[in-house]
Design a protein around this motif. Structure first.
Motif, PDB file in Angstrom:
ATOM      1  N   ILE A 162      -2.743  -0.883  14.736  1.00 24.22           N
ATOM      2  CA  ILE A 162      -2.064  -0.009  15.702  1.00 24.22           C
ATOM      3  C   ILE A 162      -2.301  -0.528  17.113  1.00 24.22           C
ATOM      4  N   THR A 163      -3.529  -0.936  17.397  1.00 26.96           N
ATOM      5  CA  THR A 163      -3.854  -1.492  18.710  1.00 26.96           C
ATOM      6  C   THR A 163      -2.984  -2.708  18.997  1.00 26.96           C
ATOM      7  N   ASP A 164      -2.859  -3.596  18.018  1.00 25.47           N
ATOM      8  CA  ASP A 164      -2.017  -4.784  18.184  1.00 25.47           C
ATOM      9  C   ASP A 164      -0.553  -4.390  18.391  1.00 25.47           C
ATOM     10  N   PHE A 165      -0.079  -3.432  17.591  1.00 26.91           N
ATOM     11  CA  PHE A 165       1.306  -2.982  17.709  1.00 26.91           C
ATOM     12  C   PHE A 165       1.567  -2.413  19.104  1.00 26.91           C
ATOM     13  N   LEU A 166       0.660  -1.582  19.609  1.00 28.69           N
ATOM     14  CA  LEU A 166       0.856  -0.977  20.926  1.00 28.69           C
ATOM     15  C   LEU A 166       0.777  -2.016  22.038  1.00 28.69           C
ATOM     16  N   ARG A 167      -0.058  -3.048  21.860  1.00 24.21           N
ATOM     17  CA  ARG A 167      -0.091  -4.145  22.847  1.00 24.21           C
ATOM     18  C   ARG A 167       1.267  -4.849  22.888  1.00 24.21           C
TER      19      ARG A 167
ATOM     20  N   TYR B 226       4.087  -3.490  22.063  1.00 27.55           N
ATOM     21  CA  TYR B 226       5.003  -2.509  22.649  1.00 27.55           C
ATOM     22  C   TYR B 226       4.931  -2.563  24.175  1.00 27.55           C
ATOM     23  N   GLN B 227       3.717  -2.609  24.685  1.00 35.50           N
ATOM     24  CA  GLN B 227       3.532  -2.627  26.136  1.00 35.50           C
ATOM     25  C   GLN B 227       3.977  -3.951  26.748  1.00 35.50           C
ATOM     26  N   ALA B 228       4.045  -5.006  25.945  1.00 33.98           N
ATOM     27  CA  ALA B 228       4.477  -6.313  26.447  1.00 33.98           C
ATOM     28  C   ALA B 228       5.983  -6.364  26.678  1.00 33.98           C
ATOM     29  N   GLY B 229       6.709  -5.407  26.108  1.00 34.75           N
ATOM     30  CA  GLY B 229       8.130  -5.322  26.396  1.00 34.75           C
ATOM     31  C   GLY B 229       9.035  -5.834  25.297  1.00 34.75           C
ATOM     32  N   THR B 230      10.306  -5.965  25.653  1.00 34.20           N
ATOM     33  CA  THR B 230      11.343  -6.272  24.674  1.00 34.20           C
ATOM     34  C   THR B 230      11.208  -7.656  24.045  1.00 34.20           C
ATOM     35  N   ALA B 231      10.508  -8.557  24.673  1.00 30.35           N
ATOM     36  CA  ALA B 231      10.322  -9.888  24.086  1.00 30.35           C
ATOM     37  C   ALA B 231       9.581  -9.816  22.748  1.00 30.35           C
ATOM     38  N   THR B 232       8.862  -8.725  22.522  1.00 24.18           N
ATOM     39  CA  THR B 232       8.076  -8.586  21.288  1.00 24.18           C
ATOM     40  C   THR B 232       8.792  -7.761  20.217  1.00 24.18           C
ATOM     41  N   LEU B 233      10.046  -7.431  20.443  1.00 22.53           N
ATOM     42  CA  LEU B 233      10.790  -6.638  19.459  1.00 22.53           C
ATOM     43  C   LEU B 233      10.782  -7.269  18.065  1.00 22.53           C
ATOM     44  N   PRO B 234      10.994  -8.577  17.926  1.00 14.90           N
ATOM     45  CA  PRO B 234      10.979  -9.151  16.569  1.00 14.90           C
ATOM     46  C   PRO B 234       9.637  -8.974  15.855  1.00 14.90           C
ATOM     47  N   GLN B 235       8.536  -9.138  16.579  1.00 16.43           N
ATOM     48  CA  GLN B 235       7.215  -8.964  15.953  1.00 16.43           C
ATOM     49  C   GLN B 235       6.987  -7.513  15.556  1.00 16.43           C
ATOM     50  N   ARG B 236       7.394  -6.591  16.417  1.00 13.45           N
ATOM     51  CA  ARG B 236       7.217  -5.171  16.099  1.00 13.45           C
ATOM     52  C   ARG B 236       8.093  -4.772  14.919  1.00 13.45           C
ATOM     53  N   ALA B 237       9.317  -5.287  14.898  1.00 12.66           N
ATOM     54  CA  ALA B 237      10.220  -4.986  13.782  1.00 12.66           C
ATOM     55  C   ALA B 237       9.639  -5.517  12.478  1.00 12.66           C
ATOM     56  N   GLU B 238       9.042  -6.701  12.512  1.00 12.91           N
ATOM     57  CA  GLU B 238       8.441  -7.276  11.304  1.00 12.91           C
ATOM     58  C   GLU B 238       7.264  -6.431  10.821  1.00 12.91           C
ATOM     59  N   ILE B 239       6.450  -5.969  11.744  1.00 18.11           N
ATOM     60  CA  ILE B 239       5.315  -5.109  11.377  1.00 18.11           C
ATOM     61  C   ILE B 239       5.826  -3.847  10.687  1.00 18.11           C
ATOM     62  N   LEU B 240       6.848  -3.226  11.257  1.00 19.94           N
ATOM     63  CA  LEU B 240       7.386  -1.998  10.675  1.00 19.94           C
ATOM     64  C   LEU B 240       8.078  -2.267   9.344  1.00 19.94           C
ATOM     65  N   ASP B 241       8.766  -3.400   9.224  1.00 19.19           N
ATOM     66  CA  ASP B 241       9.391  -3.761   7.942  1.00 19.19           C
ATOM     67  C   ASP B 241       8.335  -3.911   6.853  1.00 19.19           C
ATOM     68  N   ASP B 242       7.242  -4.611   7.184  1.00 17.27           N
ATOM     69  CA  ASP B 242       6.160  -4.791   6.211  1.00 17.27           C
ATOM     70  C   ASP B 242       5.564  -3.447   5.810  1.00 17.27           C
ATOM     71  N   GLN B 243       5.368  -2.573   6.785  1.00 16.07           N
ATOM     72  CA  GLN B 243       4.780  -1.276   6.492  1.00 16.07           C
ATOM     73  C   GLN B 243       5.732  -0.425   5.666  1.00 16.07           C
ATOM     74  N   ALA B 244       7.027  -0.499   5.963  1.00 14.37           N
ATOM     75  CA  ALA B 244       8.014   0.255   5.182  1.00 14.37           C
ATOM     76  C   ALA B 244       8.003  -0.201   3.729  1.00 14.37           C
ATOM     77  N   ALA B 245       7.891  -1.501   3.508  1.00 14.78           N
ATOM     78  CA  ALA B 245       7.839  -2.024   2.131  1.00 14.78           C
ATOM     79  C   ALA B 245       6.579  -1.542   1.425  1.00 14.78           C
ATOM     80  N   SER B 246       5.460  -1.536   2.135  1.00 17.32           N
ATOM     81  CA  SER B 246       4.212  -1.062   1.556  1.00 17.32           C
ATOM     82  C   SER B 246       4.292   0.418   1.202  1.00 17.32           C
ATOM     83  N   LEU B 247       4.884   1.205   2.084  1.00 15.69           N
ATOM     84  CA  LEU B 247       5.048   2.636   1.812  1.00 15.69           C
ATOM     85  C   LEU B 247       5.961   2.866   0.616  1.00 15.69           C
ATOM     86  N   GLN B 248       7.017   2.070   0.496  1.00 15.85           N
ATOM     87  CA  GLN B 248       7.919   2.226  -0.647  1.00 15.85           C
ATOM     88  C   GLN B 248       7.179   1.940  -1.950  1.00 15.85           C
ATOM     89  N   GLU B 249       6.333   0.906  -1.939  1.00 16.38           N
ATOM     90  CA  GLU B 249       5.532   0.598  -3.134  1.00 16.38           C
ATOM     91  C   GLU B 249       4.612   1.764  -3.480  1.00 16.38           C
TER      92      GLU B 249
END
Length: 176
Positions: free
Chosen positions: A65-70, A72-95
């Motif tokens: 979460i700390t990494d994700f929020l960092r 987030y605070q870095a701005g739109t340039a990090t959208l792909p990394q944040r999207a990947e984190i959420l995609d991975d978490q969504a897959a884990s939750l589905q499992e």
């Protein structure tokens, strides 16, 4: 608007000590304090708490979460990394949800098994000679209820345990 730590804790069903800990580990880098040193949460801080709570409910660790929020605070340039984190978490939750659904359906099957035993007077320790028919009868009850997720979970269980669900120990079904 400004909120006290107690108000924010109550809003999210957290303890004040949890929020203090989150602040101590850097999850609220811009939190303001009043003249007495009490934390003052603004609407942005409350939104951050909502994100943290949602990520915690999704079983995301505090360091992640700390990494994700960092990011987030870095701005739109990090959208792909944040999207990947959420995609991975969504897959884990589905499992996790699939495993829970299988466990729920297995428990429902065993309840149905017990109901059948009570209705017919048969000993539940006796595995029906034709477990396919017995399981087909249960599938018919799932189909009648229109529980398509339950039907899919039951089919997965049947594929995993071809010898029949009557003889599968519960511990095997709930094992990760």
């Amino acid at each position: 608007m400004v909120y006290s730590i107690g108000e924010v804790a109550a809003k999210f069903n957290l303890s004040v000590s949890q929020l203090r800990y989150y602040d101590q580990i850097g999850l609220f880098p811009d939190i303001q304090r009043d003249h007495a040193g009490h934390r003052q949460f603004d609407d942005h801080d409350v939104d951050l708490v909502a994100q943290i709570v949602s990520l915690k409910r999704a079983n995301v660790s505090l360091p992640a979460i700390t990494d994700f929020l960092r990011l987030y605070q870095a701005g739109t340039a990090t959208l792909p990394q944040r999207a990947e984190i959420l995609d991975d978490q969504a897959a884990s939750l589905q499992e996790q949800m699939d495993r829970l659904k299988e466990t729920q359906v297995y428990v429902q099957f065993k309840q149905w098994d017990y109901d059948q035993a009570l209705a017919t007077g048969r000993d539940i320790a006796v595995v029906p000679a034709d477990h396919e028919t017995f399981e087909a009868d249960f599938m018919a009850t799932l189909e009648a209820s229109a529980d398509t997720d339950g039907q899919a979970a039951f089919r997965r269980l049947q594929a995993r345990y071809p010898a029949g669900l009557c003889v599968v120990p519960f511990s095997e079904v709930v094992a990760p």
